[in-house]
Motif scaffolding. Structure first.
Motif, PDB file in Angstrom:
ATOM      1  N   TYR A   1       0.812  -1.222   0.000  1.00 25.08           N
ATOM      2  CA  TYR A   1       0.000   0.000   0.000  1.00 25.08           C
ATOM      3  C   TYR A   1       0.843   1.270   0.000  1.00 25.08           C
ATOM      4  CZ  TYR A   1       1.097   0.310   4.955  1.00 25.08           C
ATOM      5  OH  TYR A   1       1.769   0.392   6.150  1.00 25.08           O
ATOM      6  N   GLN A   2       2.151   1.148   0.282  1.00 26.34           N
ATOM      7  CA  GLN A   2       2.988   2.343   0.348  1.00 26.34           C
ATOM      8  C   GLN A   2       3.065   3.039  -1.000  1.00 26.34           C
ATOM      9  OE1 GLN A   2       4.767  -0.616   1.605  1.00 26.34           O
ATOM     10  NE2 GLN A   2       4.895  -0.207   3.777  1.00 26.34           N
ATOM     11  N   ASN A   3       3.098   4.352  -0.951  1.00 28.57           N
ATOM     12  CA  ASN A   3       3.194   5.207  -2.133  1.00 28.57           C
ATOM     13  C   ASN A   3       2.024   5.025  -3.095  1.00 28.57           C
ATOM     14  OD1 ASN A   3       5.721   6.171  -1.189  1.00 28.57           O
ATOM     15  ND2 ASN A   3       6.720   4.375  -2.092  1.00 28.57           N
ATOM     16  N   LYS A   4       0.880   4.582  -2.589  1.00 23.66           N
ATOM     17  CA  LYS A   4      -0.321   4.443  -3.403  1.00 23.66           C
ATOM     18  C   LYS A   4      -1.424   5.302  -2.799  1.00 23.66           C
ATOM     19  CE  LYS A   4       0.469  -0.211  -5.164  1.00 23.66           C
ATOM     20  NZ  LYS A   4       0.003  -1.592  -5.171  1.00 23.66           N
ATOM     21  N   ASP A   5      -2.221   5.875  -3.654  1.00 27.12           N
ATOM     22  CA  ASP A   5      -3.385   6.641  -3.218  1.00 27.12           C
ATOM     23  C   ASP A   5      -4.350   5.677  -2.532  1.00 27.12           C
ATOM     24  OD1 ASP A   5      -5.480   8.376  -2.867  1.00 27.12           O
ATOM     25  OD2 ASP A   5      -5.826   8.730  -5.005  1.00 27.12           O
ATOM     26  N   GLU A   6      -4.816   6.039  -1.344  1.00 23.52           N
ATOM     27  CA  GLU A   6      -5.703   5.157  -0.594  1.00 23.52           C
ATOM     28  C   GLU A   6      -6.978   4.823  -1.365  1.00 23.52           C
ATOM     29  OE1 GLU A   6      -7.170   5.403   3.652  1.00 23.52           O
ATOM     30  OE2 GLU A   6      -5.097   6.048   3.915  1.00 23.52           O
ATOM     31  N   ASP A   7      -7.413   5.728  -2.234  1.00 24.06           N
ATOM     32  CA  ASP A   7      -8.617   5.482  -3.033  1.00 24.06           C
ATOM     33  C   ASP A   7      -8.405   4.386  -4.069  1.00 24.06           C
ATOM     34  OD1 ASP A   7      -9.968   7.429  -1.648  1.00 24.06           O
ATOM     35  OD2 ASP A   7      -9.588   9.004  -3.132  1.00 24.06           O
ATOM     36  N   LYS A   8      -7.149   4.092  -4.411  1.00 26.90           N
ATOM     37  CA  LYS A   8      -6.837   3.059  -5.406  1.00 26.90           C
ATOM     38  C   LYS A   8      -6.668   1.671  -4.784  1.00 26.90           C
ATOM     39  CE  LYS A   8      -6.594   5.988  -8.806  1.00 26.90           C
ATOM     40  NZ  LYS A   8      -7.709   6.095  -9.702  1.00 26.90           N
ATOM     41  N   LEU A   9      -6.619   1.609  -3.460  1.00 28.90           N
ATOM     42  CA  LEU A   9      -6.454   0.325  -2.786  1.00 28.90           C
ATOM     43  C   LEU A   9      -7.765  -0.449  -2.789  1.00 28.90           C
ATOM     44  CD1 LEU A   9      -4.426   1.416   0.385  1.00 28.90           C
ATOM     45  CD2 LEU A   9      -3.537   0.386  -1.714  1.00 28.90           C
ATOM     46  N   ILE A  10      -7.661  -1.760  -2.701  1.00 27.01           N
ATOM     47  CA  ILE A  10      -8.838  -2.599  -2.536  1.00 27.01           C
ATOM     48  C   ILE A  10      -9.372  -2.368  -1.134  1.00 27.01           C
ATOM     49  CG2 ILE A  10      -9.609  -4.999  -2.326  1.00 27.01           C
ATOM     50  CD1 ILE A  10      -7.498  -5.683  -4.471  1.00 27.01           C
ATOM     51  N   LYS A  11     -10.667  -2.238  -1.015  1.00 24.83           N
ATOM     52  CA  LYS A  11     -11.302  -2.104   0.294  1.00 24.83           C
ATOM     53  C   LYS A  11     -11.951  -3.434   0.633  1.00 24.83           C
ATOM     54  CE  LYS A  11     -12.076   2.769  -0.455  1.00 24.83           C
ATOM     55  NZ  LYS A  11     -11.327   2.785  -1.716  1.00 24.83           N
TER      56      LYS A  11
END
Length: 192
Positions: free
Chosen positions: A19-29
């Motif tokens: 998840y580092q250096n990634k926009d939180e909105d682009k992560l799987i929820k």
């Protein structure tokens, strides 16, 4: 008596995987869906009742491999003359329309683990564990399959944003959770 979630011992909140250096909105929820009322309705073979005459919470019974829903209730086709009804409302009274001569109604509310995934990469997560061609699944579709050897039901809630729910037997809940979260690590995920 309080119900204990099937994922109580394993579900942790936070950010996991890459998840580092990634926009939180682009992560799987990823989240566990709790406190759903779940009933199975099965029409007997010798019954001549037409399901088009029945509605639960204003929702018609779904066609093959489809779901029908409103804001609080979803009806999922599970097989010929077999449906699951999920609701966050108490629908016990509504189910009394099914007479015992033609239908079997079973409360399965505490027998399933329900995991919801949201994000653009959720199909990639599914591809890691199921032989099903998940690219063909669209909003309102459902399918029974396996995920790394665990029998599951996939319910496609939405295409934009991509949201699916995965249902598995409660006894396999922790194994299913670990299998799904392990597949999410590569993409990074936020557990809610």
């Amino acid at each position: 008596m309080n119900n204990i979630s099937s994922l109580y011992n394993v579900h942790r909140l936070g950010l996991f995987g890459d998840y580092q250096n990634k926009d939180e909105d682009k992560l799987i929820k990823l989240k566990e869906i709790k406190d759903l009322n779940l009933f199975q309705v099965v029409k007997y073979k010798n019954s001549h009742e037409k399901l088009s005459n029945f509605k639960i919470d204003g929702v018609n019974f779904s066609e093959n491999l489809k779901t029908s829903s409103n804001q609080s209730t979803r009806i999922i086709w599970m097989g010929p003359d077999n449906w699951y009804i999920f609701s966050n409302k108490n629908i016990t009274e509504d189910l009394k329309i099914f007479n015992e001569a033609n239908f079997a109604v079973t409360n399965l509310s505490n027998s399933r683990s329900v995991i919801e995934l949201e994000g653009d990469l959720i199909l990639e997560v599914l591809k890691k564990g199921t032989p099903l061609d998940v690219e063909k699944l669209k909003e309102g579709d459902c399918a029974n399959t396996i995920y790394n050897g665990i029998t599951i039901t996939i319910d496609v809630i939405s295409n934009k944003p991509k949201i699916i729910r995965i249902f598995g037997l409660r006894s396999f809940g922790e194994s299913l959770y670990h299998s799904i979260t392990d597949s999410c690590l590569e993409f990074g995920y936020k557990s809610l």
